[in-house]
Design a protein around this motif. Structure first.
Motif, short mmCIF file in Angstrom:
data_model
loop_
_atom_site.label_atom_id
_atom_site.label_comp_id
_atom_site.label_asym_id
_atom_site.label_seq_id
_atom_site.Cartn_x
_atom_site.Cartn_y
_atom_site.Cartn_z
N ILE A 126 19.54 45.90 37.24
CA ILE A 126 20.04 46.86 38.64
C ILE A 126 18.31 47.28 39.34
CG2 ILE A 126 20.03 49.05 39.81
CD1 ILE A 126 22.80 47.94 38.14
N ARG A 127 18.18 46.63 40.50
CA ARG A 127 16.94 46.44 40.96
C ARG A 127 17.15 47.32 42.41
NH1 ARG A 127 18.15 43.40 46.43
NH2 ARG A 127 19.51 42.45 46.35
N SER A 128 18.14 47.93 42.60
CA SER A 128 17.87 49.28 43.72
C SER A 128 18.37 50.26 43.46
CB SER A 128 18.07 48.44 45.01
OG SER A 128 19.51 49.17 44.68
N ALA B 127 21.83 49.45 44.19
CA ALA B 127 23.14 49.27 43.97
C ALA B 127 23.70 49.21 42.68
CB ALA B 127 22.43 48.09 42.74
N LEU B 128 22.87 50.80 42.20
CA LEU B 128 23.12 51.89 41.03
C LEU B 128 24.08 52.84 41.50
CD1 LEU B 128 22.97 53.39 37.83
CD2 LEU B 128 21.13 54.41 39.00
N GLU B 129 23.96 53.21 42.92
CA GLU B 129 24.74 53.88 43.14
C GLU B 129 26.06 53.73 43.10
OE1 GLU B 129 22.54 57.14 46.50
OE2 GLU B 129 22.80 54.79 47.52
N ILE B 130 26.23 52.10 43.41
CA ILE B 130 27.48 51.22 43.95
C ILE B 130 28.63 51.30 42.91
CG2 ILE B 130 28.67 48.89 44.03
CD1 ILE B 130 26.89 48.82 46.85
N LEU B 131 27.73 50.69 41.85
CA LEU B 131 27.91 50.61 40.37
C LEU B 131 28.68 51.89 39.73
CD1 LEU B 131 28.37 49.18 38.23
CD2 LEU B 131 25.85 49.84 37.23
N ILE B 132 27.73 53.20 40.20
CA ILE B 132 28.25 54.55 39.66
C ILE B 132 29.53 54.76 40.30
CG2 ILE B 132 27.73 57.10 39.80
CD1 ILE B 132 24.63 56.33 39.04
N LEU B 133 29.43 54.65 41.27
CA LEU B 133 30.57 54.85 42.57
C LEU B 133 32.23 53.75 41.78
CD1 LEU B 133 32.02 55.90 45.10
CD2 LEU B 133 31.57 53.55 45.84
N ASP C 70 27.68 41.26 44.48
CA ASP C 70 27.65 39.76 43.93
C ASP C 70 26.91 39.64 42.86
OD1 ASP C 70 29.30 38.83 45.74
OD2 ASP C 70 28.09 38.07 47.07
N GLU C 71 25.31 40.64 43.07
CA GLU C 71 24.69 40.50 41.79
C GLU C 71 25.56 41.04 40.83
OE1 GLU C 71 20.51 42.97 41.03
OE2 GLU C 71 21.26 41.86 43.11
N LEU C 72 26.07 42.15 41.19
CA LEU C 72 27.03 43.21 39.48
C LEU C 72 27.85 41.77 38.93
CD1 LEU C 72 26.94 47.06 41.79
CD2 LEU C 72 25.26 46.36 39.73
N VAL C 73 28.23 41.27 39.81
CA VAL C 73 29.48 40.75 39.32
C VAL C 73 28.78 39.13 38.68
CG1 VAL C 73 31.28 38.85 39.74
CG2 VAL C 73 31.44 40.79 41.61
N ARG C 74 27.69 38.84 38.61
CA ARG C 74 26.38 37.63 37.71
C ARG C 74 25.84 38.56 36.86
NH1 ARG C 74 24.86 36.54 43.44
NH2 ARG C 74 23.01 38.16 43.17
N ASN C 75 26.17 39.89 37.47
CA ASN C 75 25.99 40.51 35.32
C ASN C 75 26.84 40.90 35.26
OD1 ASN C 75 22.91 40.59 36.87
ND2 ASN C 75 22.73 42.36 37.62
N GLY C 76 28.06 40.94 35.46
CA GLY C 76 28.94 41.39 33.88
C GLY C 76 29.65 42.60 34.60
N LEU C 77 28.90 43.11 35.77
CA LEU C 77 29.24 44.70 35.54
C LEU C 77 30.72 44.85 36.50
CD1 LEU C 77 25.79 45.62 35.52
CD2 LEU C 77 27.10 46.14 33.92
#
Length: 69
Positions: free
Chosen positions: A1-3, A6-12, A42-49
């Protein structure tokens, strides 16, 4: 998680695993612009999340990633 965004979107997405959202819908919820939300997704998809099709995304861990990926 670089920002924080990104963390907010993942939590959402994690908190709403049965819902799918477009980058525009997600960007409105985290107060970002749609193109940046798309980049983060796209980054979260590449990271498998996150799982994403051509239009929408949802939380979902990829289980086929090895320890080096």
């Amino acid at each position: 998680i670089r920002s924080v965004a990104a963390l907010e979107i993942l939590i959402l997405l994690y908190c709403n695993p049965k819902e799918r959202g477009t980058a525009e819908q997600i960007s409105q919820q985290v107060r970002s612009n749609p193109s940046y939300a798309e980049e983060i997704l796209d980054e979260l998809v590449r990271n498998g999340l996150v799982q994403k099709d051509a239009v929408t995304a949802t939380y979902g861990l990829r289980t086929d990633l090895g320890p080096d990926e």
